[in-house]
Write an enzyme that holds these catalytic residues in place. Structure first.
Site, PDB file in Angstrom:
ATOM      1  N   ARG A 182       0.839  -1.213   0.000  1.00  0.00           N
ATOM      2  CA  ARG A 182       0.000   0.000   0.000  1.00  0.00           C
ATOM      3  C   ARG A 182       0.878   1.270   0.000  1.00  0.00           C
ATOM      4  O   ARG A 182       0.586   2.247  -0.676  1.00  0.00           O
ATOM      5  CB  ARG A 182      -0.935   0.012   1.211  1.00  0.00           C
ATOM      6  CG  ARG A 182      -1.990  -1.057   1.126  1.00  0.00           C
ATOM      7  CD  ARG A 182      -2.992  -0.940   2.251  1.00  0.00           C
ATOM      8  NE  ARG A 182      -3.883   0.197   2.059  1.00  0.00           N
ATOM      9  CZ  ARG A 182      -4.627   0.734   3.031  1.00  0.00           C
ATOM     10  NH1 ARG A 182      -4.579   0.228   4.249  1.00  0.00           N
ATOM     11  NH2 ARG A 182      -5.418   1.742   2.791  1.00  0.00           N
TER      12      ARG A 182
ATOM     13  N   ASP B 218      -2.921   7.980   3.528  1.00  0.00           N
ATOM     14  CA  ASP B 218      -2.029   8.451   2.463  1.00  0.00           C
ATOM     15  C   ASP B 218      -1.537   9.869   2.798  1.00  0.00           C
ATOM     16  O   ASP B 218      -1.931  10.437   3.818  1.00  0.00           O
ATOM     17  CB  ASP B 218      -2.744   8.408   1.094  1.00  0.00           C
ATOM     18  CG  ASP B 218      -3.948   9.343   1.027  1.00  0.00           C
ATOM     19  OD1 ASP B 218      -3.798  10.537   1.334  1.00  0.00           O
ATOM     20  OD2 ASP B 218      -5.051   8.880   0.658  1.00  0.00           O
TER      21      ASP B 218
ATOM     22  N   HIS C 277      -6.145   8.390  11.741  1.00  0.00           N
ATOM     23  CA  HIS C 277      -5.954   6.935  11.703  1.00  0.00           C
ATOM     24  C   HIS C 277      -4.518   6.549  11.355  1.00  0.00           C
ATOM     25  O   HIS C 277      -4.270   5.431  10.906  1.00  0.00           O
ATOM     26  CB  HIS C 277      -6.952   6.306  10.713  1.00  0.00           C
ATOM     27  CG  HIS C 277      -8.381   6.436  11.172  1.00  0.00           C
ATOM     28  ND1 HIS C 277      -9.468   6.142  10.393  1.00  0.00           N
ATOM     29  CD2 HIS C 277      -8.888   6.835  12.369  1.00  0.00           C
ATOM     30  CE1 HIS C 277     -10.590   6.364  11.072  1.00  0.00           C
ATOM     31  NE2 HIS C 277     -10.266   6.791  12.270  1.00  0.00           N
TER      32      HIS C 277
ATOM     33  N   CYS D 259       8.037   0.855  16.707  1.00  0.00           N
ATOM     34  CA  CYS D 259       8.268  -0.467  17.286  1.00  0.00           C
ATOM     35  C   CYS D 259       6.982  -0.937  17.983  1.00  0.00           C
ATOM     36  O   CYS D 259       6.319  -0.157  18.663  1.00  0.00           O
ATOM     37  CB  CYS D 259       9.417  -0.373  18.282  1.00  0.00           C
ATOM     38  SG  CYS D 259       9.659  -1.908  19.188  1.00  0.00           S
TER      39      CYS D 259
ATOM     40  N   CYS E  81       8.499  -1.075  22.085  1.00  0.00           N
ATOM     41  CA  CYS E  81       8.894   0.122  22.854  1.00  0.00           C
ATOM     42  C   CYS E  81       8.317   1.404  22.277  1.00  0.00           C
ATOM     43  O   CYS E  81       8.523   2.481  22.837  1.00  0.00           O
ATOM     44  CB  CYS E  81      10.419   0.222  22.954  1.00  0.00           C
ATOM     45  SG  CYS E  81      11.224   0.691  21.417  1.00  0.00           S
TER      46      CYS E  81
ATOM     47  N   SER F   1     -17.781   7.623   4.704  1.00  0.00           N
ATOM     48  CA  SER F   1     -19.074   6.961   4.933  1.00  0.00           C
ATOM     49  C   SER F   1     -19.650   7.360   6.287  1.00  0.00           C
ATOM     50  O   SER F   1     -20.818   7.094   6.565  1.00  0.00           O
ATOM     51  CB  SER F   1     -18.913   5.438   4.844  1.00  0.00           C
ATOM     52  OG  SER F   1     -17.860   5.018   5.668  1.00  0.00           O
TER      53      SER F   1
ATOM     54  N   GLU G 149     -22.895   9.456  -2.534  1.00  0.00           N
ATOM     55  CA  GLU G 149     -23.873   8.550  -1.910  1.00  0.00           C
ATOM     56  C   GLU G 149     -24.416   9.170  -0.628  1.00  0.00           C
ATOM     57  O   GLU G 149     -23.727   9.954   0.024  1.00  0.00           O
ATOM     58  CB  GLU G 149     -23.195   7.226  -1.495  1.00  0.00           C
ATOM     59  CG  GLU G 149     -22.412   6.522  -2.579  1.00  0.00           C
ATOM     60  CD  GLU G 149     -23.299   5.858  -3.607  1.00  0.00           C
ATOM     61  OE1 GLU G 149     -24.456   5.532  -3.255  1.00  0.00           O
ATOM     62  OE2 GLU G 149     -22.844   5.711  -4.760  1.00  0.00           O
TER      63      GLU G 149
HETATM   64  N1  APR Z   1     -15.876  11.835  -3.900  1.00  0.00           N
HETATM   65  C1  APR Z   1     -16.465  11.907  -2.680  1.00  0.00           C
HETATM   66  N2  APR Z   1     -16.858  10.819  -1.998  1.00  0.00           N
HETATM   67  C2  APR Z   1     -16.658   9.605  -2.549  1.00  0.00           C
HETATM   68  C3  APR Z   1     -16.054   9.461  -3.810  1.00  0.00           C
HETATM   69  C4  APR Z   1     -15.654  10.640  -4.497  1.00  0.00           C
HETATM   70  N3  APR Z   1     -15.098  10.590  -5.706  1.00  0.00           N
HETATM   71  N4  APR Z   1     -15.973   8.141  -4.096  1.00  0.00           N
HETATM   72  C5  APR Z   1     -16.492   7.491  -3.049  1.00  0.00           C
HETATM   73  N5  APR Z   1     -16.927   8.376  -2.113  1.00  0.00           N
HETATM   74  C6  APR Z   1     -17.537   8.102  -0.828  1.00  0.00           C
HETATM   75  C7  APR Z   1     -18.343   6.837  -0.741  1.00  0.00           C
HETATM   76  O1  APR Z   1     -19.700   7.075  -1.152  1.00  0.00           O
HETATM   77  C8  APR Z   1     -18.239   6.489   0.740  1.00  0.00           C
HETATM   78  O2  APR Z   1     -19.283   7.104   1.470  1.00  0.00           O
HETATM   79  O3  APR Z   1     -16.465   7.908   0.071  1.00  0.00           O
HETATM   80  C9  APR Z   1     -16.893   7.113   1.164  1.00  0.00           C
HETATM   81  C10 APR Z   1     -15.798   6.114   1.472  1.00  0.00           C
HETATM   82  O4  APR Z   1     -16.185   5.389   2.597  1.00  0.00           O
HETATM   83  P1  APR Z   1     -15.212   4.354   3.330  1.00  0.00           P
HETATM   84  O5  APR Z   1     -14.582   3.438   2.327  1.00  0.00           O
HETATM   85  O6  APR Z   1     -16.003   3.781   4.429  1.00  0.00           O
HETATM   86  O7  APR Z   1     -14.027   5.285   3.864  1.00  0.00           O
HETATM   87  P2  APR Z   1     -13.914   6.136   5.182  1.00  0.00           P
HETATM   88  O8  APR Z   1     -15.206   6.781   5.538  1.00  0.00           O
HETATM   89  O9  APR Z   1     -12.714   6.995   5.006  1.00  0.00           O
HETATM   90  O10 APR Z   1     -13.593   5.018   6.265  1.00  0.00           O
HETATM   91  C11 APR Z   1     -13.329   5.423   7.556  1.00  0.00           C
HETATM   92  O11 APR Z   1     -12.858   3.224   8.307  1.00  0.00           O
HETATM   93  O12 APR Z   1     -12.110   1.479   7.145  1.00  0.00           O
HETATM   94  C12 APR Z   1     -11.807   2.272   8.227  1.00  0.00           C
HETATM   95  O13 APR Z   1      -9.858   3.206   9.211  1.00  0.00           O
HETATM   96  C13 APR Z   1     -10.521   3.027   7.963  1.00  0.00           C
HETATM   97  O14 APR Z   1     -10.110   5.403   7.805  1.00  0.00           O
HETATM   98  C14 APR Z   1     -11.008   4.378   7.462  1.00  0.00           C
HETATM   99  C15 APR Z   1     -12.338   4.522   8.204  1.00  0.00           C
END
Ligand code: APR
Length: 242
Positions: free
Chosen positions: A56, A92, A107, A115, A118, A182, A208
């Site tokens: 990654r 990232d 996160h 480590c 430690c 999300s 969404e």
């Molecule tokens: N522009 C804006 N939103 C977008 C786009 C885009 N181009 N493409 C996808 N999305 C939205 C999706 O609709 C979704 O609601 O981005 C969201 C991504 O959701 P997740 O994959 O759940 O990511 P995130 O909310 O960052 O997850 C939170 O959960 O998995 C753990 O620790 C991990 O940091 C992460 C945390």
């Protein structure tokens, strides 16, 4: 005006960083995300988890920030905007590479290592992983522990400093923009609730619907790179309509 941007995987998806829940090519598809992102998974198979994160790390270095990241960075140069703080759940470094100067990683980061025994930060060499491999030996710390990614895994506490800085920024904000998340992972998902409770305008950008959509001041159903470049100009008229 003070702006906070809370970002998630969606803002980086347009740069080619797969969202966490899709982030599995053929090699890792058989593993549950929990096995690759938990202390239990690390204890059971550190070489597998290390290989997954090295890959990654490599992938993220190959992609570039997009118009969404760049727009947020450019807001810092606009007269009248006192402060732009980015609070990101992403591991990232695309906000920093776009030029944002205040970025809090809730996160953790794919570019920091420590480590597992430690807790010392690791600044040693990292092996290049140019092709995905299922296993790689993590480096050893001088204390005998193993070097792990400085990422918040399932069930782990958020790092105190970025969390407190994010809460402080939200408390001072005039506008919170929630983009590409999300909104289901707490405590990050609590920041928009905190902002709304204190009367701050909260704008969600997400193609969404999410659990935040109905309570946000405004929900923009567009991708980050479509919505962000025009958002500040359009905001006064958009807010008049809600
Ligand atoms: N522009 C804006 N939103 C977008 C786009 C885009 N181009 N493409 C996808 N999305 C939205 C999706 O609709 C979704 O609601 O981005 C969201 C991504 O959701 P997740 O994959 O759940 O990511 P995130 O909310 O960052 O997850 C939170 O959960 O998995 C753990 O620790 C991990 O940091 C992460 C945390």
């Amino acid at each position: 005006m003070r702006i906070v941007v809370l970002s998630g995987a969606g803002i980086s998806a347009e740069s080619g960083v797969p969202t966490f829940r899709d982030d599995k090519n053929g090699l890792w598809a058989r593993f549950d995300p929990y096995e690759l992102s938990s202390t239990q998974g690390w204890q059971d198979h550190p070489e597998r988890v290390w290989a997954w994160y090295l890959w990654r790390h490599h992938l993220v270095q190959r992609v570039d920030p997009n118009d969404g990241h760049r727009t947020v960075a450019e807001w810092e140069k606009i007269t009248g905007i006192e402060d732009v703080t980015v609070v990101t759940q992403n591991v990232d470094n695309l906000h920093e590479r776009a030029g944002s100067s205040a970025v809090h990683h809730l996160h953790g980061s794919l570019f920091e290592f420590r480590c597992d025994n430690c807790d010392s930060a690791y600044a040693g060499e990292l092996p290049e992983m140019l092709e995905p491999e299922l296993e790689a030996e993590p480096p050893q710390c001088t204390c005998g522990g193993l070097i792990r990614p400085d990422i918040v895994w399932f069930g782990e506490q958020l790092p105190e400093r970025p969390w407190q800085a994010s809460v402080d920024a939200v408390q001072r904000a005039d506008l919170l923009i929630v983009v590409g998340t999300s909104g289901i992972v707490y405590p990050a998902a609590g920041l928009p609730e905190m902002a709304l409770a204190q009367g701050t305008v909260v704008v969600e950008i997400n193609p969404e619907e999410t659990p935040l959509s109905s309570s946000a001041t405004l929900a923009v159903r567009q991708s980050a790179s479509d919505a962000l470049p025009h958002l500040l100009q359009q905001l006064p008229s958009l807010l008049k309509r809600v």
